[in-house]
Design an enzyme around this catalytic site. Structure first.
Site, PDB file in Angstrom:
ATOM      1  N   ASP A 135       3.068  -0.338   5.525  1.00 51.45           N
ATOM      2  CA  ASP A 135       2.847   0.841   6.224  1.00 51.45           C
ATOM      3  C   ASP A 135       2.124   1.801   5.199  1.00 51.45           C
ATOM      4  O   ASP A 135       2.187   1.779   4.007  1.00 51.45           O
ATOM      5  CB  ASP A 135       4.213   1.339   6.573  1.00 51.45           C
ATOM      6  CG  ASP A 135       4.613   0.893   8.102  1.00 51.45           C
ATOM      7  OD1 ASP A 135       3.900   0.266   8.858  1.00 51.45           O
ATOM      8  OD2 ASP A 135       5.755   0.759   8.333  1.00 51.45           O
ATOM      9  N   GLN A 164      -5.189   5.130   8.690  1.00 50.24           N
ATOM     10  CA  GLN A 164      -4.807   6.207   9.540  1.00 50.24           C
ATOM     11  C   GLN A 164      -6.383   6.890  10.020  1.00 50.24           C
ATOM     12  O   GLN A 164      -7.003   7.400   8.859  1.00 50.24           O
ATOM     13  CB  GLN A 164      -3.969   7.140   8.999  1.00 50.24           C
ATOM     14  CG  GLN A 164      -2.656   6.454   8.656  1.00 50.24           C
ATOM     15  CD  GLN A 164      -1.809   7.341   7.955  1.00 50.24           C
ATOM     16  OE1 GLN A 164      -0.681   7.680   8.514  1.00 50.24           O
ATOM     17  NE2 GLN A 164      -2.042   7.503   6.858  1.00 50.24           N
ATOM     18  N   ARG A 185      -4.208  -2.758  10.714  1.00 49.20           N
ATOM     19  CA  ARG A 185      -3.613  -1.961  11.750  1.00 49.20           C
ATOM     20  C   ARG A 185      -4.385  -0.596  11.581  1.00 49.20           C
ATOM     21  O   ARG A 185      -4.160  -0.060  10.625  1.00 49.20           O
ATOM     22  CB  ARG A 185      -2.017  -2.007  11.576  1.00 49.20           C
ATOM     23  CG  ARG A 185      -1.565  -1.029  12.678  1.00 49.20           C
ATOM     24  CD  ARG A 185      -0.122  -0.691  12.269  1.00 49.20           C
ATOM     25  NE  ARG A 185       0.822  -1.660  12.134  1.00 49.20           N
ATOM     26  CZ  ARG A 185       1.832  -1.695  11.656  1.00 49.20           C
ATOM     27  NH1 ARG A 185       2.247  -0.744  10.986  1.00 49.20           N
ATOM     28  NH2 ARG A 185       2.685  -3.008  11.569  1.00 49.20           N
ATOM     29  N   HIS A 228      -1.338   4.304  22.013  1.00 50.11           N
ATOM     30  CA  HIS A 228      -0.718   4.017  23.278  1.00 50.11           C
ATOM     31  C   HIS A 228      -1.767   4.768  24.368  1.00 50.11           C
ATOM     32  O   HIS A 228      -1.597   4.882  25.395  1.00 50.11           O
ATOM     33  CB  HIS A 228       0.462   4.879  23.327  1.00 50.11           C
ATOM     34  CG  HIS A 228       1.594   4.507  22.573  1.00 50.11           C
ATOM     35  ND1 HIS A 228       1.880   4.970  21.113  1.00 50.11           N
ATOM     36  CD2 HIS A 228       2.469   3.436  22.355  1.00 50.11           C
ATOM     37  CE1 HIS A 228       2.625   4.071  20.608  1.00 50.11           C
ATOM     38  NE2 HIS A 228       3.041   3.283  21.206  1.00 50.11           N
TER      39      HIS A 228
END
Length: 309
Positions: A135, A164, A185, A228
């Site tokens: 992470d 990010q 990710r 999302h």
């Protein structure tokens, strides 16, 4: 402004005590955190995989300054990985690790301790037949985290990275990591960052996210699209198709408890959808970041408190 206030509350010990002491809070937290124990994590994994979903498990607890606490975190990750393998769930579940939870901020040799501890988790994941993703936390940890990632990938080339999009540096980081075998990710970002290092307006963050997605989709790695936002989900699908990717060549990721119907829709349509499920006692900071990310989450929380009251 509301987002900044919630993130500030997430760092406030007094607000934390108030929220954690409220008996109405914990049932609502279960919307976003499936439980506190490894058994809860495995139960959630079994349930989600039954709906055709993949899972990444995050053992909550970060910013530790206690070496024994870091060691406990490592032990718990190794335990849950063993249980996943024992129950035949390792093919559908990996783990996500915050380096600050395994010693990155320890005052003496923190980076080395975090690397050694992360290596132990990677060894357990390899034995179980699954993977680990590191992470990303606030911008002050980015260089350290990417450095530890490089060291881990010498022996475990499948270790995933998180980038990010709200950080101004991230497009270049995507270029650096969009290589064969690399798992990345891409999320928008959930920490309060200064304007000098991060885009502040949603529109700027969205544009950065799309630019970063293009780099990852056109690269040789495996993009993990953490969003999302229906618009970003659609754009990711279009970029993947343009780059000649099939559903097996990338995945979507969403948080546990957020848009569960959409998660199942994507899976039923043949897409790979991985659910980020966090578990453990240290849920407060994670929970406040979830409220800060989307007004709908805060509205749900307030409605639930009103209904229970």
């Amino acid at each position: 402004m509301l987002r900044s206030a919630l993130l500030a509350a997430g760092r406030s010990p007094s607000v934390r005590r108030l929220v954690e002491a409220n008996p109405l809070t914990k049932p609502v937290v279960r919307r976003f955190v499936p439980g506190t124990s490894p058994e809860d994590a495995v139960r959630a994994t079994r349930e989600l995989s039954g709906h055709g979903l993949f899972v990444t498990l995050d053992r909550l607890g970060e910013d530790t300054l206690d070496a024994s606490q870091a060691a406990t975190t490592v032990r718990d990750y190794r335990q849950v990985l063993g249980v996943l393998a024992e129950h035949g769930l390792a093919e559908r579940a990996e783990v996500s690790v915050k380096l600050s939870a395994v010693g990155q901020f320890l005052p003496s040799d923190g980076e080395k301790i975090a690397l050694d501890n992360a290596r132990l988790i990677c060894e357990a994941a390899s034995a179980a037949g699954t993977t680990v993703t590191l992470d990303m936390e606030d911008h002050t940890t980015t260089d350290s985290t990417l450095g530890i990632l490089r060291d881990l990938r010498v022996d475990f080339p499948w270790v995933g990275a998180v980038l990010q999009a709200y950080l101004r540096r991230t497009e270049q980081d995507c270029r650096d990591l969009a290589t064969a075998g690399s798992r990345v990710r891409l999320c928008k970002g959930a920490y309060a960052e200064p304007e000098s290092v991060a885009f502040q307006e949603k529109s700027e963050v969205d544009r950065s996210y799309v630019r970063c997605l293009k780099v990852l989709m056109q690269g040789e790695g495996y993009p993990m699209v953490a969003t999302h936002d229906p618009r970003m989900v659609a754009i990711a699908g279009e970029l993947a198709a343009r780059s000649g990717r099939t559903n097996a060549d990338f995945e979507y990721q969403m948080l546990y408890g957020i848009r569960p119907d959409e998660q199942r829709r994507i899976a039923s349509a043949g897409g790979r959808l991985r659910v980020y499920a966090a578990y453990g006692d240290e849920w407060y900071g994670y929970f406040m970041r979830r409220l800060a990310e989307r007004p709908a989450n805060l509205a749900f929380f307030l409605r639930s408190l009103a209904t229970q009251g």
